[in-house]
Scaffold this active site. Structure first.
Site, PDB file in Angstrom:
ATOM      1  N   HIS A   1       0.835  -1.079  -0.098  1.00 58.19           N
ATOM      2  CA  HIS A   1       0.012  -0.004  -0.067  1.00 58.19           C
ATOM      3  C   HIS A   1       0.831   1.209  -0.025  1.00 58.19           C
ATOM      4  O   HIS A   1       0.590   2.358   0.510  1.00 58.19           O
ATOM      5  CB  HIS A   1      -1.027  -0.057   1.115  1.00 58.19           C
TER       6      HIS A   1
ATOM      7  N   SER B   1      14.230  20.994 -16.147  1.00 60.05           N
ATOM      8  CA  SER B   1      12.959  21.808 -16.595  1.00 60.05           C
ATOM      9  C   SER B   1      13.517  23.043 -17.282  1.00 60.05           C
ATOM     10  O   SER B   1      14.450  23.682 -16.617  1.00 60.05           O
ATOM     11  CB  SER B   1      12.430  22.148 -15.149  1.00 60.05           C
TER      12      SER B   1
ATOM     13  N   LYS C   1      15.641  21.212 -11.172  1.00 57.76           N
ATOM     14  CA  LYS C   1      14.816  20.068 -11.399  1.00 57.76           C
ATOM     15  C   LYS C   1      15.842  18.977 -12.070  1.00 57.76           C
ATOM     16  O   LYS C   1      16.474  19.310 -13.098  1.00 57.76           O
ATOM     17  CB  LYS C   1      13.618  20.186 -12.261  1.00 57.76           C
TER      18      LYS C   1
ATOM     19  N   GLU D   1       9.475   7.814 -16.766  1.00 62.76           N
ATOM     20  CA  GLU D   1       8.052   8.124 -16.886  1.00 62.76           C
ATOM     21  C   GLU D   1       7.437   7.743 -18.287  1.00 62.76           C
ATOM     22  O   GLU D   1       6.366   7.341 -18.460  1.00 62.76           O
ATOM     23  CB  GLU D   1       7.802   9.674 -16.734  1.00 62.76           C
TER      24      GLU D   1
END
Ligand code: ARG
Length: 461
Positions: free
Chosen positions: A156, A277, A283, A290
């Site tokens: 979980h 970024s 970043k 992804e």
């Protein structure tokens, strides 16, 4: 000029050409088409349709085309013809005149395309088998780099029990091993030859279909001509293999995305597989991971699309079936790229062993050990679970770990607790107890890792 022009008095409309032409995507099967045609010309020689000289001419010319395609000198997509089969025949006829016009005797594009596509899928399956092995190798290397590192295991997405880093790696090794064996299994059914089935009812020439199958490297001929030209199960199976494996890749990507977050801080990904970024200079985003996760959508979509296309189609060939190619061609490309880049990501990842350990120590993930300790003192597990829960609440209130509760506080909840409890609460203890086959103890994990490394070394010989 279309292969079927004789019955027609006027040409196709532009819009029809747009929907009908498959050359823009099936040109990649050029070599497979020519290879199939060479073997078909040999079959025609064996039944006296072609003379030895004619067959030789065809074989030499097609071999010459193959060499030029493989050298990148011949662009088969650059033609007015509707599909790869038409282009190859037109080019052959261009060179050999009437000899080229004899090649299609006893054959149909229906058994031809089914053969070409099986050859194409088989070739790509071979590449993907190597890609899967490459990825399991990368996982084994990552496991071997930090054999003793401990990190939290989750259920979980809540810290559950500590595990060894190589245990995590080997979990994915198991998944990709299954993907490999699933693919090998699909290839067994894929590796049957439709050529010699004609349009649907079989060919009228007494060709030796066993021989044709063997010459094209198939294990046997398809046994029913109607099925041979209608079946696209081999494409669906390949798409299912791709989908299941992409699902595994996406789960691994998701774990790694989380491990790489500032919050978890378990690892740092390399510059080669991340991006920055345009606005926020600090970043470093896990884009490769992804995209592995993101590309699942289209691959699963291709499987669903072909299932729907095939559903309810009457026997035998229908043009709907031309829709079998673009999806699987894309799926195979994405799967290949994702398997390769997943290996690169693992190679680039730097595990922060101290931070992993620290996180494993937090979150009360040794609570199961405390309950088991109480069971060892003769307390029924349900009661032990309850007592441990109370102690966890107390530790949370005090803002400390279970192992930092004073003995007196523990004894106030349960007088069976002694100071031997602290050894049980140590991080390594919980790991070392899990030594049954498949568990995360150092010794079982080492055994599993060496078993896999040995297998890899043996197969590399
Ligand atoms: N381009 C076609 C395909 O990919 C070849 C088979 C055409 N057969 C036919 N009967 N029109 O399916």
């Amino acid at each position: 000029m279309a292969l079927w022009g004789g019955r027609f008095t006027s040409g196709s409309s532009n819009l029809f050409r747009q929907v009908n032409d498959s050359l823009p995507f099936d040109h990649v099967m050029a070599v497979e088409d020519m290879t199939g045609s060479i073997v078909w010309s040999q079959a025609l020689l064996s039944v006296g349709v072609l003379t030895e000289h004619e067959q030789q001419q065809i074989e030499t010319t097609l071999n010459n085309f193959i060499a030029r395609v493989e050298a990148g000198e011949l662009d088969m997509s650059d033609s007015e013809e509707e599909d790869i089969h038409s282009v190859v025949e037109a080019m052959l006829t261009d060179k050999l005149g009437d000899i080229g016009r004899k090649l299609h005797t006893g054959r149909s594009r229906n058994d031809q395309v089914a053969t070409d596509f099986r050859l194409w899928c088989r070739g790509h399956a071979k590449q993907l088998q190597q890609d899967l092995t490459h990825l399991t190798d990368a996982l084994l290397k990552a496991a071997a780099r930090h054999q003793q590192a401990i990190l939290p295991g989750y259920t979980h997405l809540q810290r559950a029990q500590p595990i060894l880093w190589p245990h995590w790696c080997l979990a994915y090794v198991e998944m990709f091993k299954r993907d490999l064996s699933r693919l090998e299994d699909a290839v067994i059914r894929m590796n049957q030859c439709p050529l010699g089935s004609g349009a649907l009812a079989g060919t009228t020439y007494q060709v030796n279909r066993e021989r044709i199958a063997t010459d094209l490297g198939f294990s046997q001929p398809c046994l029913n001509s109607l099925d041979a030209v209608s079946d696209r199960d081999f494409v669906l199976e390949l798409l299912f293999c791709a989908s299941t494996s992409m699902m595994h890749i996406s789960r691994m990507a998701e774990d790694l995305i989380f491990y790489n977050t500032g919050e978890a801080g378990f690892m740092q990904l390399g510059d080669a597989v991340t991006s920055g970024s345009s606005l926020m200079p600090q970043k470093k985003n896990p884009d490769a991971l992804e995209l592995m996760r993101g590309k699942c959508g289209r691959v699963f979509g291709h499987l669903q699309a072909l299932l729907v296309t095939m559903k309810g189609l009457p026997l035998a060939y229908n043009k709907d079936m031309q829709e079998d190619k673009e999806g699987v061609m894309d799926a195979v490309t994405q799967w290949h790229i994702c398997l390769r880049i997943a290996a690169d990501v693992l190679d680039s990842a730097e595990l922060n062993v101290a931070r992993c350990r620290e996180a494993a120590q937090q979150g009360y993930s040794n609570a199961t050990e405390l309950a088991d300790y109480l069971v060892g003192k003769g307390i029924p597990f349900r009661t032990a679970h309850d007592i441990t829960g109370q102690l966890v609440v107390e530790a949370i209130e005090k803002g400390c770990a279970l192992e930092h509760l004073p003995l007196s506080a523990m004894q106030a909840v349960c007088n069976k607790i002694d100071d031997d409890v602290y050894a049980v609460l140590a991080l390594e203890y919980g790991i070392s107890k899990r030594c049954a086959l498949g568990g995360t103890s150092q010794e079982t994990v080492n055994e599993a890792l060496y078993r896999e490394l040995e297998k890899r070394d043996r197969s590399g010989d």
